[in-house]
Structures are given as structure tokens and as C-alpha cells.
Design an enzyme around this catalytic site. Sequence first.
Site, short mmCIF file in Angstrom:
data_model
loop_
_atom_site.label_atom_id
_atom_site.label_comp_id
_atom_site.label_asym_id
_atom_site.label_seq_id
_atom_site.Cartn_x
_atom_site.Cartn_y
_atom_site.Cartn_z
N GLU A 115 0.84 -1.20 0.00
CA GLU A 115 0.00 0.00 0.00
C GLU A 115 0.87 1.25 0.00
OE1 GLU A 115 -3.73 -0.09 1.88
OE2 GLU A 115 -3.27 1.68 3.08
N ALA A 128 -5.77 9.27 2.95
CA ALA A 128 -5.29 8.76 4.24
C ALA A 128 -3.78 8.94 4.34
CB ALA A 128 -5.65 7.29 4.39
N THR A 178 -3.98 4.83 -1.37
CA THR A 178 -5.01 5.34 -0.48
C THR A 178 -5.59 6.66 -1.02
OG1 THR A 178 -3.51 6.61 0.91
CG2 THR A 178 -3.90 4.30 1.53
N TYR A 179 -6.69 7.04 -0.39
CA TYR A 179 -7.41 8.24 -0.81
C TYR A 179 -7.47 9.18 0.38
CZ TYR A 179 -11.24 10.90 -3.00
OH TYR A 179 -12.02 11.87 -3.57
P1 FAD Z 1 -18.12 1.55 7.24
O1 FAD Z 1 -18.08 0.19 6.69
O2 FAD Z 1 -19.19 2.47 6.77
O3 FAD Z 1 -18.19 1.41 8.83
C1 FAD Z 1 -18.01 2.53 9.68
C2 FAD Z 1 -18.74 2.29 11.00
O4 FAD Z 1 -20.15 2.31 10.80
C3 FAD Z 1 -18.43 0.92 11.64
O5 FAD Z 1 -18.46 1.12 13.03
C4 FAD Z 1 -19.58 0.05 11.18
O6 FAD Z 1 -19.85 -1.02 12.07
C5 FAD Z 1 -20.74 1.06 11.16
N1 FAD Z 1 -21.73 0.77 10.12
C6 FAD Z 1 -21.52 0.32 8.86
N2 FAD Z 1 -22.66 0.23 8.18
C7 FAD Z 1 -23.65 0.66 9.03
C8 FAD Z 1 -25.04 0.81 8.91
N3 FAD Z 1 -25.68 0.50 7.77
N4 FAD Z 1 -25.75 1.28 9.98
C9 FAD Z 1 -25.11 1.60 11.14
N5 FAD Z 1 -23.77 1.46 11.31
C10 FAD Z 1 -23.04 1.02 10.27
N6 FAD Z 1 -9.41 6.03 5.15
C11 FAD Z 1 -9.20 6.99 4.21
O7 FAD Z 1 -9.54 8.16 4.43
N7 FAD Z 1 -8.59 6.69 3.01
C12 FAD Z 1 -8.19 5.43 2.71
O8 FAD Z 1 -7.65 5.20 1.62
C13 FAD Z 1 -8.40 4.40 3.67
N8 FAD Z 1 -8.05 3.11 3.41
C14 FAD Z 1 -8.34 2.13 4.33
C15 FAD Z 1 -8.00 0.80 4.02
C16 FAD Z 1 -8.27 -0.21 4.95
C17 FAD Z 1 -7.92 -1.65 4.60
C18 FAD Z 1 -8.85 0.10 6.21
C19 FAD Z 1 -9.09 -1.00 7.22
C20 FAD Z 1 -9.17 1.41 6.51
C21 FAD Z 1 -8.93 2.44 5.58
N9 FAD Z 1 -9.27 3.76 5.84
C22 FAD Z 1 -9.04 4.75 4.90
C23 FAD Z 1 -9.88 4.14 7.13
C24 FAD Z 1 -11.44 4.09 7.06
O9 FAD Z 1 -11.90 5.06 6.17
C25 FAD Z 1 -11.97 4.35 8.47
O10 FAD Z 1 -11.65 3.28 9.31
C26 FAD Z 1 -13.45 4.72 8.55
O11 FAD Z 1 -13.70 5.19 9.88
C27 FAD Z 1 -14.41 3.57 8.30
O12 FAD Z 1 -14.47 3.24 6.98
P2 FAD Z 1 -15.29 1.92 6.51
O13 FAD Z 1 -15.26 1.93 5.04
O14 FAD Z 1 -14.81 0.73 7.22
O15 FAD Z 1 -16.75 2.33 7.04
#
Ligand code: FAD
Length: 294
Positions: free
Chosen positions: A17, A51, A48-49
Site C-alpha cells: 500500500e 489517508a 489510499t485516498y
Molecule cells: P463503514 O463500513 O461504513 O463502517 C463505519 C462504522 O459504521 C463501523 O463502526 C460500522 O460497524 C458502522 N456501520 C456500517 N454500516 C452501518 C449501517 N448501515 N448502519 C449503522 N452502522 C453502520 N481512510 C481513508 O480516508 N482513506 C483510505 O484510503 C483508507 N483506506 C483504508 C483501508 C483499509 C484496509 C482500512 C481498514 C481502513 C482504511 N481507511 C481509509 C480508514 C477508514 O476510512 C476508516 O476506518 C473509517 O472510519 C471507516 O471506513 P469503513 O469503510 O470501514 O466504514
Amino acid sequence: MKIIDILTQNKLSISFEVFPPKTEMSFESVKHATEEIAKLKPSFMSVTYGAGGGTSKYTLDIAKNIKEMYGVPTLAHLTCVSSTKETVQSKIHDIKEAGITNIMALRGDIPQHLENCDRSRWDYRYAIDLIHELKNTANDFCIGCACYPEIHPESSNQKEDIKYLKEKVDAGCDFITTQMFFDNNLLYNFLYKIREAGITVPVIPGIMPITNANQVDRAIKLSGSFMPQRFKSLVDRFGSDPNAMKQAGIAYATDQIIDLYANSITNIHVYSMNKPEVAEKIQSNLSDILGKEF
Ligand code: FAD
């Protein structure tokens, strides 16, 4: 090439990454670092975007360059939180135009100044909203999403976190990449639970080589990861000697990877953080296992 085709080959895949530059001034040095990593011919590279301090506007430039100049399959990250439909649609269009077929669909962290505002009118509240959008606009992307072996910091419990993860997969995610972790047993327990919940797509464990003591607090703050005593001792012993810490951190990450592979996990993502020397060392530590010379 679609990432899912790499993940289902049933042989060890190591991906790296990188993150885009913060400013136009640092563009060339970041580009150079990502090219040095691409020369190692990893299975794929993700960009990444926004991050890690990088600016989202350069994600695509870096991803496109790696793909076109070095033929390495790329995965472009995209976040949606607090974005409008128009912005997201235009990003999806640009990714498609660039010939990139893999998108990591993320919500992104909620900006601090928006934490207490009414989110009901946002176009995208969760990553699943972006996944639906991707499926509706261009059904030919290979889509990844994020998961958290030690639960997402906003989740109240793991059951709920896994329920929402399953919804993302059911909405069309082809694979899942994990948040960093430093104790493989946490990953094994998590995998058991998600498989039991009916999630069957490939899961790529994310390994972060900690190469300097300052990274430790940042990594824990970002991920909420548990630090095993073995890792803490290593930081205590080598933290004040940069070269020794780097060597020990890479050895720890290599050890995690070997243990994962020994336990039949064939796809591993390394948070290589624009550090070609770290990516190179990890690969050369695994040269006989990968069956390649570096
Ligand atoms: P979601 O899947 O939307 O989850 C976020 C929270 O909401 C969780 O607590 C989940 O349980 C809850 N949730 C999900 N769906 C629902 C629903 N329908 N109703 C109620 N609650 C719900 N950040 C960046 O800015 N840029 C990046 O490039 C980046 N790359 C990443 C790559 C990886 C592999 C990982 C693990 C993280 C990365 N992140 C990045 C960080 C990420 O954006 C954060 O962790 C963010 O807070 C959550 O993103 P998510 O897509 O997991 O969110």
C-alpha cells in the site's frame, strides 16, 4: 487485472500500500518511491485516498502511473463520507477512464468539525452507500471493503460490526482487507467469526511493519490495535536505535506473514507506507517462500 483473480489463484500474494503526496511539491518524490515499490513486482498495489496525510486528488495519478509504467495491477481507494453524489460520480468516472478496474470502497473517517452534525441528509453515511453506487453506475469494478479484526472504533460490539460487514459483502464486495493487527490470534478468531456469519469472500490480512518508535503511538491511535508484550519489548529494547528498530520491526512483520502463510492464508497486504526499502526487505525475507529472487 481484477484483484479477485489474483486472490483466488491459491498461491502466496503479497501486495503493498502507498499513499499519495500531500502537496504538488512532494509529488515527484512520492511518485519515485511508489515506482521503486512497483519495480518489486508485487501482486498488486493499493493507493489510499486522503489517508496517511496524502491528498485525494493525486490517488489516481499515482495509481495510473504504477499500472501503465510497471504493469502492476492497482487498487484505487475511494472514500465517500461528506461527499456529494456529483463528486463521487465524477471520481468513479475518472477511475474508469484511467482503466483502473479495482476500487476499495470506504466510508472514510468523519471529519472532526462534522462529528456532531445531522448526518441524515448526507448522500453517503456508510461505505455500503458507495458500494451500492458503484454497483449501480458501473457493475464491472472489482470492489474491496475494509474490516476490523479488533472492531471499528465507532462500533459498540463485534457482532454488530460483523453484521454491517456482511451487508457490504452482500451488496457486492468481492474481497475484504483488514485493519492492521499485531497479534495473529486476533485475526484467526475474527476469521472464524466472519466465516460463521456466512462471509465467504477472500479476506486479506493487513500487516504494518513498524519501523520506528514514533510510529507506535500513531498506529495504535489510528487502529486501536492491541500491542502484544513481545512487540512492546521489541520497541523498549530497540526504539532508541533507528536502524535496529527498523530491522526488528521488519523481522516482526515478516514473522507475522510467515505464520499467516503457514496457517493457509495466501493473500497478504503490507502497509508499506511509501518505503521501498521496507517493501524490498519484506520480499527478500520471503524470497524462498515466494520462490523469487530479489
Ligand atoms: P463503514 O463500513 O461504513 O463502517 C463505519 C462504522 O459504521 C463501523 O463502526 C460500522 O460497524 C458502522 N456501520 C456500517 N454500516 C452501518 C449501517 N448501515 N448502519 C449503522 N452502522 C453502520 N481512510 C481513508 O480516508 N482513506 C483510505 O484510503 C483508507 N483506506 C483504508 C483501508 C483499509 C484496509 C482500512 C481498514 C481502513 C482504511 N481507511 C481509509 C480508514 C477508514 O476510512 C476508516 O476506518 C473509517 O472510519 C471507516 O471506513 P469503513 O469503510 O470501514 O466504514
